[in-house]
Design an enzyme around this catalytic site. Structure first.
Site, PDB file in Angstrom:
ATOM      1  N   ILE A 163       0.846  -1.204   0.000  1.00  0.00           N
ATOM      2  CA  ILE A 163       0.000   0.000   0.000  1.00  0.00           C
ATOM      3  C   ILE A 163       0.881   1.254   0.000  1.00  0.00           C
ATOM      4  O   ILE A 163       0.617   2.217  -0.723  1.00  0.00           O
ATOM      5  CB  ILE A 163      -0.974  -0.012   1.196  1.00  0.00           C
ATOM      6  CG1 ILE A 163      -1.863  -1.271   1.110  1.00  0.00           C
ATOM      7  CG2 ILE A 163      -1.846   1.243   1.204  1.00  0.00           C
ATOM      8  CD1 ILE A 163      -2.749  -1.512   2.312  1.00  0.00           C
TER       9      ILE A 163
ATOM     10  N   ASN B  88      11.591  -1.085   6.894  1.00  0.00           N
ATOM     11  CA  ASN B  88      12.581  -2.022   7.454  1.00  0.00           C
ATOM     12  C   ASN B  88      12.507  -3.375   6.757  1.00  0.00           C
ATOM     13  O   ASN B  88      13.200  -4.305   7.142  1.00  0.00           O
ATOM     14  CB  ASN B  88      12.405  -2.187   8.975  1.00  0.00           C
ATOM     15  CG  ASN B  88      11.105  -2.884   9.315  1.00  0.00           C
ATOM     16  OD1 ASN B  88      10.267  -3.142   8.436  1.00  0.00           O
ATOM     17  ND2 ASN B  88      10.905  -3.187  10.589  1.00  0.00           N
TER      18      ASN B  88
ATOM     19  N   PHE C 240       2.320   3.808   7.598  1.00  0.00           N
ATOM     20  CA  PHE C 240       1.877   2.471   7.166  1.00  0.00           C
ATOM     21  C   PHE C 240       2.612   1.353   7.904  1.00  0.00           C
ATOM     22  O   PHE C 240       2.080   0.246   7.998  1.00  0.00           O
ATOM     23  CB  PHE C 240       2.202   2.263   5.673  1.00  0.00           C
ATOM     24  CG  PHE C 240       1.459   3.140   4.730  1.00  0.00           C
ATOM     25  CD1 PHE C 240       0.135   2.898   4.437  1.00  0.00           C
ATOM     26  CD2 PHE C 240       2.094   4.205   4.101  1.00  0.00           C
ATOM     27  CE1 PHE C 240      -0.551   3.696   3.537  1.00  0.00           C
ATOM     28  CE2 PHE C 240       1.415   5.008   3.196  1.00  0.00           C
ATOM     29  CZ  PHE C 240       0.085   4.752   2.920  1.00  0.00           C
TER      30      PHE C 240
ATOM     31  N   SER D  65      -7.564  -0.199   9.993  1.00  0.00           N
ATOM     32  CA  SER D  65      -8.165  -1.320   9.269  1.00  0.00           C
ATOM     33  C   SER D  65      -9.594  -1.550   9.731  1.00  0.00           C
ATOM     34  O   SER D  65      -9.934  -1.296  10.900  1.00  0.00           O
ATOM     35  CB  SER D  65      -7.323  -2.565   9.548  1.00  0.00           C
ATOM     36  OG  SER D  65      -8.021  -3.722   9.190  1.00  0.00           O
TER      37      SER D  65
ATOM     38  N   TYR E 228      -3.075  -8.790  15.718  1.00  0.00           N
ATOM     39  CA  TYR E 228      -2.816  -7.770  14.698  1.00  0.00           C
ATOM     40  C   TYR E 228      -3.899  -6.684  14.747  1.00  0.00           C
ATOM     41  O   TYR E 228      -3.601  -5.487  14.785  1.00  0.00           O
ATOM     42  CB  TYR E 228      -2.771  -8.420  13.298  1.00  0.00           C
ATOM     43  CG  TYR E 228      -3.074  -7.452  12.181  1.00  0.00           C
ATOM     44  CD1 TYR E 228      -2.119  -6.525  11.770  1.00  0.00           C
ATOM     45  CD2 TYR E 228      -4.334  -7.430  11.573  1.00  0.00           C
ATOM     46  CE1 TYR E 228      -2.426  -5.609  10.775  1.00  0.00           C
ATOM     47  CE2 TYR E 228      -4.637  -6.516  10.578  1.00  0.00           C
ATOM     48  CZ  TYR E 228      -3.674  -5.601  10.187  1.00  0.00           C
ATOM     49  OH  TYR E 228      -3.976  -4.693   9.217  1.00  0.00           O
TER      50      TYR E 228
ATOM     51  N   LYS F  57      -3.964  -2.366  15.813  1.00  0.00           N
ATOM     52  CA  LYS F  57      -4.560  -1.223  15.087  1.00  0.00           C
ATOM     53  C   LYS F  57      -5.524  -0.474  16.018  1.00  0.00           C
ATOM     54  O   LYS F  57      -5.550   0.764  16.046  1.00  0.00           O
ATOM     55  CB  LYS F  57      -5.308  -1.709  13.838  1.00  0.00           C
ATOM     56  CG  LYS F  57      -4.407  -2.271  12.760  1.00  0.00           C
ATOM     57  CD  LYS F  57      -3.627  -1.171  12.056  1.00  0.00           C
ATOM     58  CE  LYS F  57      -2.638  -1.704  11.050  1.00  0.00           C
ATOM     59  NZ  LYS F  57      -1.748  -0.695  10.489  1.00  0.00           N
TER      60      LYS F  57
ATOM     61  N   TYR G 186      -9.085   0.808   6.301  1.00  0.00           N
ATOM     62  CA  TYR G 186      -9.156   0.164   4.991  1.00  0.00           C
ATOM     63  C   TYR G 186     -10.017  -1.086   5.069  1.00  0.00           C
ATOM     64  O   TYR G 186      -9.912  -1.852   6.024  1.00  0.00           O
ATOM     65  CB  TYR G 186      -7.788  -0.320   4.512  1.00  0.00           C
ATOM     66  CG  TYR G 186      -6.644   0.646   4.615  1.00  0.00           C
ATOM     67  CD1 TYR G 186      -6.825   2.022   4.545  1.00  0.00           C
ATOM     68  CD2 TYR G 186      -5.354   0.157   4.761  1.00  0.00           C
ATOM     69  CE1 TYR G 186      -5.739   2.874   4.620  1.00  0.00           C
ATOM     70  CE2 TYR G 186      -4.268   1.006   4.836  1.00  0.00           C
ATOM     71  CZ  TYR G 186      -4.474   2.364   4.771  1.00  0.00           C
ATOM     72  OH  TYR G 186      -3.384   3.202   4.848  1.00  0.00           O
TER      73      TYR G 186
ATOM     74  N   LEU H 225      -6.840 -13.558   0.045  1.00  0.00           N
ATOM     75  CA  LEU H 225      -7.428 -14.237  -1.107  1.00  0.00           C
ATOM     76  C   LEU H 225      -6.664 -13.989  -2.413  1.00  0.00           C
ATOM     77  O   LEU H 225      -6.343 -14.930  -3.145  1.00  0.00           O
ATOM     78  CB  LEU H 225      -8.889 -13.769  -1.256  1.00  0.00           C
ATOM     79  CG  LEU H 225      -9.656 -14.337  -2.442  1.00  0.00           C
ATOM     80  CD1 LEU H 225      -9.775 -15.851  -2.357  1.00  0.00           C
ATOM     81  CD2 LEU H 225     -11.057 -13.705  -2.514  1.00  0.00           C
TER      82      LEU H 225
ATOM     83  N   ASP I  48     -12.871 -16.275  10.783  1.00  0.00           N
ATOM     84  CA  ASP I  48     -13.483 -15.538   9.661  1.00  0.00           C
ATOM     85  C   ASP I  48     -14.930 -15.170   9.973  1.00  0.00           C
ATOM     86  O   ASP I  48     -15.606 -15.862  10.726  1.00  0.00           O
ATOM     87  CB  ASP I  48     -13.484 -16.408   8.390  1.00  0.00           C
ATOM     88  CG  ASP I  48     -12.312 -16.097   7.484  1.00  0.00           C
ATOM     89  OD1 ASP I  48     -11.477 -15.261   7.864  1.00  0.00           O
ATOM     90  OD2 ASP I  48     -12.237 -16.706   6.399  1.00  0.00           O
TER      91      ASP I  48
HETATM   92  C1  UD1 Z   1      -7.835 -10.440   6.420  1.00  0.00           C
HETATM   93  C2  UD1 Z   1      -7.506 -10.299   7.880  1.00  0.00           C
HETATM   94  C3  UD1 Z   1      -7.762  -8.871   8.310  1.00  0.00           C
HETATM   95  C4  UD1 Z   1      -6.971  -7.899   7.439  1.00  0.00           C
HETATM   96  C5  UD1 Z   1      -7.338  -8.129   5.973  1.00  0.00           C
HETATM   97  C6  UD1 Z   1      -6.465  -7.250   5.076  1.00  0.00           C
HETATM   98  C7  UD1 Z   1      -7.991 -12.531   8.806  1.00  0.00           C
HETATM   99  C8  UD1 Z   1      -8.854 -13.318   9.715  1.00  0.00           C
HETATM  100  N1  UD1 Z   1      -8.287 -11.230   8.669  1.00  0.00           N
HETATM  101  O1  UD1 Z   1      -9.205 -10.198   6.271  1.00  0.00           O
HETATM  102  O2  UD1 Z   1      -7.394  -8.704   9.664  1.00  0.00           O
HETATM  103  O3  UD1 Z   1      -7.262  -6.568   7.799  1.00  0.00           O
HETATM  104  O4  UD1 Z   1      -7.113  -9.497   5.644  1.00  0.00           O
HETATM  105  O5  UD1 Z   1      -6.805  -7.414   3.741  1.00  0.00           O
HETATM  106  O6  UD1 Z   1      -7.057 -13.041   8.215  1.00  0.00           O
HETATM  107  N2  UD1 Z   1     -10.442 -16.759   1.361  1.00  0.00           N
HETATM  108  C9  UD1 Z   1     -10.575 -18.004   0.768  1.00  0.00           C
HETATM  109  N3  UD1 Z   1      -9.437 -18.678   0.427  1.00  0.00           N
HETATM  110  C10 UD1 Z   1      -8.177 -18.184   0.650  1.00  0.00           C
HETATM  111  C11 UD1 Z   1      -8.039 -16.913   1.254  1.00  0.00           C
HETATM  112  C12 UD1 Z   1      -9.199 -16.229   1.610  1.00  0.00           C
HETATM  113  O7  UD1 Z   1     -11.695 -18.492   0.552  1.00  0.00           O
HETATM  114  O8  UD1 Z   1      -7.179 -18.862   0.315  1.00  0.00           O
HETATM  115  C13 UD1 Z   1     -11.660 -16.005   1.685  1.00  0.00           C
HETATM  116  C14 UD1 Z   1     -11.818 -15.662   3.169  1.00  0.00           C
HETATM  117  O9  UD1 Z   1     -12.472 -16.713   3.853  1.00  0.00           O
HETATM  118  C15 UD1 Z   1     -12.660 -14.370   3.069  1.00  0.00           C
HETATM  119  C16 UD1 Z   1     -12.179 -13.726   1.777  1.00  0.00           C
HETATM  120  O10 UD1 Z   1     -11.588 -14.777   1.011  1.00  0.00           O
HETATM  121  O11 UD1 Z   1     -14.023 -14.681   2.938  1.00  0.00           O
HETATM  122  C17 UD1 Z   1     -11.136 -12.643   1.993  1.00  0.00           C
HETATM  123  O12 UD1 Z   1     -10.088 -13.171   2.784  1.00  0.00           O
HETATM  124  P1  UD1 Z   1      -8.744 -12.333   3.091  1.00  0.00           P
HETATM  125  O13 UD1 Z   1      -8.180 -11.806   1.827  1.00  0.00           O
HETATM  126  O14 UD1 Z   1      -7.866 -13.206   3.930  1.00  0.00           O
HETATM  127  O15 UD1 Z   1      -9.250 -11.072   3.910  1.00  0.00           O
HETATM  128  P2  UD1 Z   1     -10.094 -10.992   5.270  1.00  0.00           P
HETATM  129  O16 UD1 Z   1     -10.368 -12.330   5.846  1.00  0.00           O
HETATM  130  O17 UD1 Z   1     -11.266 -10.127   5.018  1.00  0.00           O
END
Ligand code: UD1
Length: 360
Positions: free
Chosen positions: A16, A36, A89, A133, A158, A162, A186, A209, A305
């Site tokens: 970011i 760092n 950041f 966040s 984490y 924040k 964010y 994801l 989640d």
């Molecule tokens: C995660 C963090 C959150 C952080 C944010 C930053 C957790 C529990 N939370 O949120 O603290 O601020 O990232 O972007 O990790 N998913 C899948 N398969 C994967 C990865 C993710 O299905 O391999 C799904 C997750 O279940 C969720 C969505 O994709 O429904 C988004 O996941 P992710 O990108 O990890 O973000 P957050 O869980 O929202």
């Protein structure tokens, strides 16, 4: 009213941070950045991402490898330059790692932020934009989430760092009205700059994801694990608010303009797209836009989640004059350009800047 010319950016080489530095340069600000490299795959001495930002913009960035725990080095940097504003950041950001190593997270994120505030006050620099966040909201009580949704009921370390930093900022502002602070919450930052030269370079501890979609799309992982197909959402998969990283970057420029125009003491804004998108919708959009298949398996829910999370961004629209402009199609297209041009991230693409030098 304070005229902001030079901005000090902590964590400027990160995902970011680097996109934000690009927007700041394009908006005409001077930038001095530190990092760092704690979130990098390999320890480095200089910032490949910022070298590329310099290449894209044709502008200079002064960069230092510096850890916020090294208060002496931080003070030295403030002695060398006159900063009108700081954008903070720098932080460790892996949820899983934070649960296993809480003290490391509290020390890095919270002591780091306190050192920064101390040095800023010592140098009479009281303008700050903080990278917060949506995680501070915890499990949503209502949707879409507005800034007055209760905060603090956070389930991981984490997220608590924040939240605690937001509280520290609130107390600092209350104790001394010279502080002028904006905290930006964010939602889910994704995508990359349209040049394809900068983007997210996943770290050793990533779990988000989009980097996982990349691994599958690049053939480095056979299938995407979708965590949970039984949420109370239209297709059963989790819903999030994905925001293009360049929209997020522009949100910081809008925040600087707000700080410039008016003493705000402490204001908080959601930065999201305001749209909820399910994991399946995301994967389908990615496939449609790129033509690349992402095979998936629906698995059990991931611990910690939540089902749905998305923002109400009316406050940022009315008070900052900012709204997200990019679509999910743009996000997938820009992300895939970056990933296909840089399948190994910045690795192997070096690096000319050294401490205190300008990036070229
Ligand atoms: C995660 C963090 C959150 C952080 C944010 C930053 C957790 C529990 N939370 O949120 O603290 O601020 O990232 O972007 O990790 N998913 C899948 N398969 C994967 C990865 C993710 O299905 O391999 C799904 C997750 O279940 C969720 C969505 O994709 O429904 C988004 O996941 P992710 O990108 O990890 O973000 P957050 O869980 O929202």
């Amino acid at each position: 009213m304070t005229n902001i010319k030079t901005v000090f950016v902590t964590g400027g080489a990160g995902y970011i941070g680097s996109h934000c530095v690009l927007s700041l340069l394009e908006a005409g600000y001077n930038v001095v950045a530190i990092d760092n490299f704690v979130n990098s795959v390999e320890q480095q001495e200089s910032a490949a991402s910022l070298d590329r930002v310099s290449r894209i913009t044709g502008k200079k960035i002064i960069f230092y490898k510096c850890d916020l725990l090294d208060i002496q080095q931080l003070d030295d940097i403030f002695n060398k330059h006159q900063f009108d504003c700081v954008i903070h950041f720098a932080a460790m950001k892996s949820v899983g790692e934070s649960i296993k190593q809480p003290l490391m997270y509290y020390k890095n994120n919270i002591v780091g932020a306190m050192n920064l505030l101390d040095v800023m006050a010592a140098h009479e620099c009281y303008q700050l934009v903080f990278s917060s966040s949506c995680t501070v909201y915890g499990n949503p009580i209502f949707l879409p989430i507005t800034e007055d949704h209760p905060i603090g009921n956070v389930t991981n370390v984490y997220g608590r760092t924040k939240y605690f930093i937001e509280e520290i900022l609130k107390d600092s502002v209350n104790s001394d009205p010279k502080w002028n602070v904006i905290s930006l919450r964010y939602f889910n930052p994704v995508g990359a700059h349209s040049s394809g030269l900068i983007g997210e370079d996943p770290t050793k501890n990533f779990s988000n994801l989009m980097p996982y979609i990349a691994l599958v799309a690049l053939g480095k992982k056979p299938t995407l694990s979708i965590f949970g197909g039984d949420y109370e959402t239209p297709d059963g998969t989790g819903i999030r608010d994905y925001i293009h990283v360049m929209d997020l970057a522009e949100g910081h420029v809008a925040a600087l303009k707000k700080l410039q125009s008016k003493q705000s003491h402490l204001e908080v804004f959601n930065l999201g797209s305001g749209q909820g998108t399910s994991v399946l919708e995301f994967v389908q959009t990615f496939e449609n836009v790129t033509g690349v298949k992402v095979p998936y398996i629906i698995e059990a829910r991931r611990e910690g989640d939540i089902g749905s999370m998305y923002a109400n961004c009316d406050l940022a629209r009315t008070k900052l004059g900012w709204t997200a402009k990019y679509t999910l199609d743009d996000i997938c297209r820009d992300f895939w350009r970056w990933q296909s041009l840089n399948p190994n991230g910045y690795k192997g693409n070096s690096i000319t800047s050294t401490n205190g030098d300008t990036c070229h």
